[in-house]
Design a protein around this motif. Structure first.
Motif, mmCIF file in Angstrom:
data_model
loop_
_atom_site.group_PDB
_atom_site.id
_atom_site.type_symbol
_atom_site.label_atom_id
_atom_site.label_comp_id
_atom_site.label_asym_id
_atom_site.label_seq_id
_atom_site.Cartn_x
_atom_site.Cartn_y
_atom_site.Cartn_z
ATOM 1 N N ASN A 6 19.740 28.596 24.001
ATOM 2 C CA ASN A 6 20.699 27.510 23.767
ATOM 3 C C ASN A 6 21.997 27.682 24.550
ATOM 4 O OD1 ASN A 6 18.998 26.314 21.875
ATOM 5 N ND2 ASN A 6 19.931 27.419 20.163
ATOM 6 N N TYR A 7 22.075 28.771 25.361
ATOM 7 C CA TYR A 7 23.349 29.134 25.973
ATOM 8 C C TYR A 7 23.249 29.335 27.476
ATOM 9 C CZ TYR A 7 25.048 29.912 21.266
ATOM 10 O OH TYR A 7 25.417 29.744 19.949
ATOM 11 N N GLY A 8 24.226 28.752 28.187
ATOM 12 C CA GLY A 8 24.486 29.197 29.538
ATOM 13 C C GLY A 8 25.281 30.486 29.441
ATOM 14 N N MET A 9 24.988 31.427 30.325
ATOM 15 C CA MET A 9 25.598 32.753 30.232
ATOM 16 C C MET A 9 26.358 33.094 31.506
ATOM 17 S SD MET A 9 24.727 33.679 27.228
ATOM 18 C CE MET A 9 25.241 35.406 27.269
ATOM 19 N N GLY A 10 27.367 33.917 31.337
ATOM 20 C CA GLY A 10 28.150 34.321 32.497
ATOM 21 C C GLY A 10 28.671 35.734 32.363
ATOM 22 N N TRP A 11 29.043 36.288 33.489
ATOM 23 C CA TRP A 11 29.759 37.565 33.554
ATOM 24 C C TRP A 11 31.099 37.320 34.243
ATOM 25 C CZ3 TRP A 11 28.438 42.125 31.329
ATOM 26 C CH2 TRP A 11 27.114 42.297 30.914
ATOM 27 N N PHE A 12 32.128 37.901 33.659
ATOM 28 C CA PHE A 12 33.465 37.868 34.221
ATOM 29 C C PHE A 12 33.973 39.300 34.310
ATOM 30 C CE2 PHE A 12 34.798 33.347 34.118
ATOM 31 C CZ PHE A 12 33.666 32.811 33.514
ATOM 32 N N ARG A 13 35.044 39.496 35.042
ATOM 33 C CA ARG A 13 35.656 40.823 35.109
ATOM 34 C C ARG A 13 37.168 40.698 35.200
ATOM 35 N NH1 ARG A 13 33.587 42.756 41.151
ATOM 36 N NH2 ARG A 13 34.936 41.354 42.386
ATOM 37 N N GLN A 14 37.824 41.753 34.734
ATOM 38 C CA GLN A 14 39.280 41.780 34.760
ATOM 39 C C GLN A 14 39.753 43.154 35.177
ATOM 40 O OE1 GLN A 14 41.170 40.443 31.133
ATOM 41 N NE2 GLN A 14 43.085 40.054 32.200
ATOM 42 N N ALA A 15 40.408 43.199 36.315
ATOM 43 C CA ALA A 15 41.004 44.434 36.814
ATOM 44 C C ALA A 15 42.428 44.555 36.282
ATOM 45 C CB ALA A 15 41.004 44.440 38.335
ATOM 46 N N PRO A 16 42.977 45.759 36.228
ATOM 47 C CA PRO A 16 44.338 45.944 35.718
ATOM 48 C C PRO A 16 45.344 45.079 36.467
ATOM 49 C CG PRO A 16 43.244 48.051 35.942
ATOM 50 C CD PRO A 16 42.331 47.038 36.565
ATOM 51 N N GLY A 17 46.150 44.343 35.719
ATOM 52 C CA GLY A 17 47.183 43.516 36.316
ATOM 53 C C GLY A 17 46.704 42.226 36.940
ATOM 54 N N LYS A 18 45.421 41.916 36.758
ATOM 55 C CA LYS A 18 44.863 40.709 37.364
ATOM 56 C C LYS A 18 44.278 39.788 36.302
ATOM 57 C CE LYS A 18 43.823 42.647 41.904
ATOM 58 N NZ LYS A 18 42.793 42.791 42.971
ATOM 59 N N GLU A 19 44.066 38.532 36.708
ATOM 60 C CA GLU A 19 43.439 37.564 35.821
ATOM 61 C C GLU A 19 41.946 37.869 35.684
ATOM 62 O OE1 GLU A 19 46.783 35.570 34.857
ATOM 63 O OE2 GLU A 19 44.824 34.748 34.321
ATOM 64 N N ARG A 20 41.381 37.445 34.566
ATOM 65 C CA ARG A 20 39.935 37.547 34.395
ATOM 66 C C ARG A 20 39.277 36.568 35.358
ATOM 67 N NH1 ARG A 20 37.540 37.891 28.388
ATOM 68 N NH2 ARG A 20 39.299 39.342 28.386
ATOM 69 N N GLU A 21 38.306 37.058 36.113
ATOM 70 C CA GLU A 21 37.698 36.227 37.146
ATOM 71 C C GLU A 21 36.185 36.115 36.978
ATOM 72 O OE1 GLU A 21 38.380 37.943 41.006
ATOM 73 O OE2 GLU A 21 37.111 39.675 40.616
ATOM 74 N N PHE A 22 35.668 35.022 37.454
ATOM 75 C CA PHE A 22 34.241 34.743 37.414
ATOM 76 C C PHE A 22 33.484 35.697 38.335
ATOM 77 C CE2 PHE A 22 30.374 32.438 37.270
ATOM 78 C CZ PHE A 22 29.915 32.279 38.572
ATOM 79 N N VAL A 23 32.336 36.160 37.854
ATOM 80 C CA VAL A 23 31.466 37.019 38.658
ATOM 81 C C VAL A 23 30.125 36.335 38.916
ATOM 82 C CG1 VAL A 23 30.219 39.206 38.750
ATOM 83 C CG2 VAL A 23 32.548 39.129 37.802
ATOM 84 N N ALA A 24 29.461 35.916 37.830
ATOM 85 C CA ALA A 24 28.129 35.332 37.978
ATOM 86 C C ALA A 24 27.801 34.486 36.759
ATOM 87 C CB ALA A 24 27.069 36.430 38.141
ATOM 88 N N ALA A 25 26.920 33.516 36.956
ATOM 89 C CA ALA A 25 26.484 32.663 35.852
ATOM 90 C C ALA A 25 25.014 32.334 36.011
ATOM 91 C CB ALA A 25 27.305 31.382 35.811
ATOM 92 N N ILE A 26 24.373 32.088 34.865
ATOM 93 C CA ILE A 26 22.984 31.658 34.862
ATOM 94 C C ILE A 26 22.834 30.564 33.817
ATOM 95 C CG2 ILE A 26 22.345 33.542 33.274
ATOM 96 C CD1 ILE A 26 19.599 33.598 34.733
ATOM 97 N N SER A 27 22.233 29.453 34.216
ATOM 98 C CA SER A 27 22.064 28.337 33.301
ATOM 99 C C SER A 27 20.862 28.585 32.381
ATOM 100 C CB SER A 27 21.861 27.044 34.081
ATOM 101 O OG SER A 27 20.551 26.976 34.604
ATOM 102 N N ILE A 28 20.671 27.676 31.418
ATOM 103 C CA ILE A 28 19.523 27.816 30.517
ATOM 104 C C ILE A 28 18.211 27.617 31.271
ATOM 105 C CG2 ILE A 28 20.832 27.138 28.479
ATOM 106 C CD1 ILE A 28 19.552 24.392 28.654
ATOM 107 N N TYR A 29 18.280 26.997 32.447
ATOM 108 C CA TYR A 29 17.075 26.783 33.262
ATOM 109 C C TYR A 29 16.932 27.827 34.368
ATOM 110 C CZ TYR A 29 17.124 22.333 30.853
ATOM 111 O OH TYR A 29 17.140 21.368 29.878
ATOM 112 N N GLY A 30 17.860 28.787 34.402
ATOM 113 C CA GLY A 30 17.752 29.858 35.381
ATOM 114 C C GLY A 30 18.482 29.617 36.679
ATOM 115 N N TYR A 31 19.279 28.545 36.750
ATOM 116 C CA TYR A 31 20.092 28.316 37.956
ATOM 117 C C TYR A 31 21.154 29.411 38.038
ATOM 118 C CZ TYR A 31 23.152 26.165 41.387
ATOM 119 O OH TYR A 31 23.913 25.930 42.500
ATOM 120 N N LEU A 32 21.349 29.956 39.249
ATOM 121 C CA LEU A 32 22.250 31.079 39.445
ATOM 122 C C LEU A 32 23.464 30.680 40.272
ATOM 123 C CD1 LEU A 32 19.569 33.769 40.436
ATOM 124 C CD2 LEU A 32 20.346 33.146 38.152
ATOM 125 N N ASP A 33 24.588 31.307 39.965
ATOM 126 C CA ASP A 33 25.789 31.117 40.771
ATOM 127 C C ASP A 33 26.566 32.425 40.787
ATOM 128 O OD1 ASP A 33 28.516 28.633 40.768
ATOM 129 O OD2 ASP A 33 27.660 29.889 42.357
#
Length: 124
Positions: free
Chosen positions: A31-58
């Motif tokens: 039921n969920y689209g999923m993602g990974w984000f990361r945050q380095a010290p002193g920086k904003e949390r940023e997008f790393v990767a995403a996968i849709s419920i149908y397996g589309y990747l970004d």
């Protein structure tokens, strides 16, 4: 309510690999689209990767060709395979979930739930 728990972080030398896992509970992963984000010290949390419920990747441009996101709905887990790591990949990595019937998501404010994060440190 969906709950997310990351694991697999650690210390690795530059050029090495790590595999992060996100265990999902409390709801059906499909039921969920999923993602990974990361945050380095002193920086904003940023997008790393995403996968849709149908397996589309970004992927973020900075990790394309090095990182791979995958999901296993039966096992209720999402993975991030990270290869050719460098010092710029050092950050706390977060798993995120978005309740949806369609699409994938790259903006952190689109996500409904977050894990507590796992530290990845790459030594040069």
């Amino acid at each position: 309510q969906v709950r997310l728990v990351e694991s697999g972080g650690g210390l690795v030398q530059a050029g090495g690999s790590l595999r992060l896992s996100c265990a999902v509970s409390g709801d059906t992963l499909s039921n969920y689209g999923m993602g990974w984000f990361r945050q380095a010290p002193g920086k904003e949390r940023e997008f790393v990767a995403a996968i849709s419920i149908y397996g589309y990747l970004d992927y973020a441009d900075s990790v394309k060709g090095r990182f791979t996101i995958s999901r296993d709905n039966a096992e209720k887990s999402v993975a991030l395979q990270m290869n050719s790591l460098n010092a710029e990949d050092t950050a706390v990595y977060y798993c995120a979930a978005k309740s949806t019937t369609f699409g994938h998501f790259v903006f952190r404010n689109e996500y409904d739930a977050w894990g507590q994060g796992t530290q990845v440190t790459v030594s040069s």
